[in-house]
Enzyme design. Structure first.
Site: not given
Ligand code: S3P
Length: 450
Positions: A22, A26, A93, A166, A168, A315, A342, A346, A388
């Site tokens: 993550s 970023r 994603g 979330s 993301q 995760d 996911k 999962r 995972r």
């Molecule tokens: C992530 C946020 C999570 C996580 C993903 C990485 C990120 O997803 O499951 O592996 O880096 O922002 P969500 O924010 O959709 O829950």
């Protein structure tokens, strides 16, 4: 590739794990928007993160990689150039959703595509707020799924109340907010990981926090270029932490690991299940706390995982479900509907694979009920193309009678390059090499008795 797993000896090890996924995404995005060169150390060169790197290159950002874990990103003060072709986000994603936020602020058109799994994942959660900000976004797939066609432009700040917790979604809206007029605020039902806001602060982008679960960014800011060290990924460490936790007398020390408290809920759960955990933050200089985690295993007992904890260990749920199967009593995971969307569903994948290994599992709409302890037996298991799931069940294989084979396991490279090597060292400690992620020693011992 297949992973072949057999029962492992008692764990007595000291290791490091690759950089945080993550934070790597970023760091490279925000460095690309900054006003100069940024050197990122500890970058995770996994498939997911390389999709983000290559996307930014396609958008005109020069990124050097003198070493797999080092990037020199030449920020261009938020100027991006139109990509010559569609941008491939692969299985990631995070790449697609964060880039959607970034591209919402650009006047040119771009198209984001993904692999079969990503093409099934919901994008309405980012499309809806980005449209409200003024971007023109079309999802070409059924029910608002990828590919995404984005033409951005002059955005306005909004107050987005996200129905899902979330990171993301939060990050996509905040990245778009950097290009918007005024203030952009995201509220969440409960707090998700906060790396984007911490990284903004580190790159001197002004944010405001109005409450536990609310964050704002002020538009029209250029991040100030800085160097950054990315800590090890606690979500990758989770596999070994859970394995050590489930071995009475197992002992594992992990160094240089990220200890951001929106990511460490796993440790609290392992303590509740009976493991002993010591966590020591050694450095907070660069906004992301990092340090060591030391864990001593025990005969685990079942627990309930739900509520605010869920987004903070989302995760880690696959490997916690495996730990639940090894624990005595019932482990319940609920309010975890997000697991259904996911890289694979999962909840269904965990239930299927645990049952194939002999565990007793009830699949709930929003989680799982697992009755342990199960004498697990080896099986041929599908990875469902999900990194995972593959790694969680490799961990299960360390506790099973006979051989466990994880099929289609190349997907582990989405987040953990070198996983096969690390797994081999946990199974065969004598063959350990210092060039691998394992830096200490694994002392061979008799298999754990049942
Ligand atoms: C992530 C946020 C999570 C996580 C993903 C990485 C990120 O997803 O499951 O592996 O880096 O922002 P969500 O924010 O959709 O829950």
């Amino acid at each position: 590739m297949e992973l072949r797993v057999k029962r492992g000896p008692r764990i007595e090890a000291e290791i490091t794990v690759p950089g945080d996924k993550s934070i790597s995404h970023r760091a490279v995005i925000i460095a690309a928007l900054s006003n100069g060169a940024c050197t990122l150390h500890g970058f995770l060169p996994s498939e997911d993160c390389m999709h983000t790197v290559n996307a930014l290159r396609a958008l005109g950002i020069q990124i050097e990689q003198p070493d797999p874990n080092v990037l020199i990103v030449h920020g261009k003060k938020r100027v991006l150039t139109p990509p010559k072709e569609e941008i491939n986000c692969g299985n990631s994603g995070t790449t697609m959703r964060l880039l959607a936020g970034l591209l919402a602020g650009q006047t040119f058109e771009s198209r984001l595509v993904g692999d079969a799994s990503l093409s099934r994942r919901p994008m309405d959660r980012v499309i809806e707020p980005l449209r409200k900000m003024g971007a023109d976004i079309v999802a070409e797939g059924p029910e608002q799924t990828p590919p995404l066609r984005i033409r951005g432009g002059s955005l306005r700040g909004i107050h987005h109340r996200s129905p899902v917790a979330s990171a993301q979604v939060k990050s996509a809206v905040l990245l778009a907010g950097l290009f918007a007029k005024g203030k952009t605020t995201v509220d969440e039902p409960s707090a998700s990981r906060n790396h984007t806001e911490l990284m903004f602060n580190y790159f001197l982008v002004r944010t405001a926090k109005d409450g536990e679960d609310s964050i704002s960014v002020f538009g029209d800011q250029v991040p100030e270029s800085r160097d950054f060290n990315i800590p090890g990924d606690i979500s990758s460490a989770a596999f070994w932490l859970a394995a050590a936790a489930a071995q009475p007398g197992g002992h594992l020390l992990i160094r240089h690991i990220g200890l951001n408290d929106t990511r460490t809920a796993l440790l609290g759960v392992l303590v509740r299940m009976g493991a002993q955990v010591r966590e020591a933050v050694e450095d907070v200089d660069q906004v992301e706390p990092r340090g060591i985690v030391e864990i001593t295993g025990a005969a685990l007992k079942g627990t309930v995982i739900q509520g605010k904890e869920i987004p903070q260990l989302i995760d880690e749920l696959p490997v916690l479900a495996v730990a639940g199967a090894l624990a005595s009593g019932t482990t319940i995971i609920r309010q975890a509907n997000e697991l259904r969307v996911k890289e694979t569903d999962r909840i269904a994948a965990i239930a299927h694979n645990l049952r194939s290994m002999g565990a007793q599992v009830i699949e709930l709409n929003d989680g799982l009920e697992i009755h342990g302890p199960a004498p697990l037996h080896g099986a041929r298991l599908a990875s469902f193309g999900d990194h995972r799931i593959a790694m969680a069940f490799a961990m299960a294989g360390l506790f099973a009678d006979g051989e466990t084979v994880i099929q289609d396991a190349d997907c582990v490279h989405a987040s953990y390059p070198g996983f096969e090597r690390a797994l081999d060292e946990f199974m065969n400690p004598k063959r350990m090499r210092t060039s691998t992620p394992v830096i200490g020693s694994l002392v061979p011992a008799a298999p754990v008795e049942e």
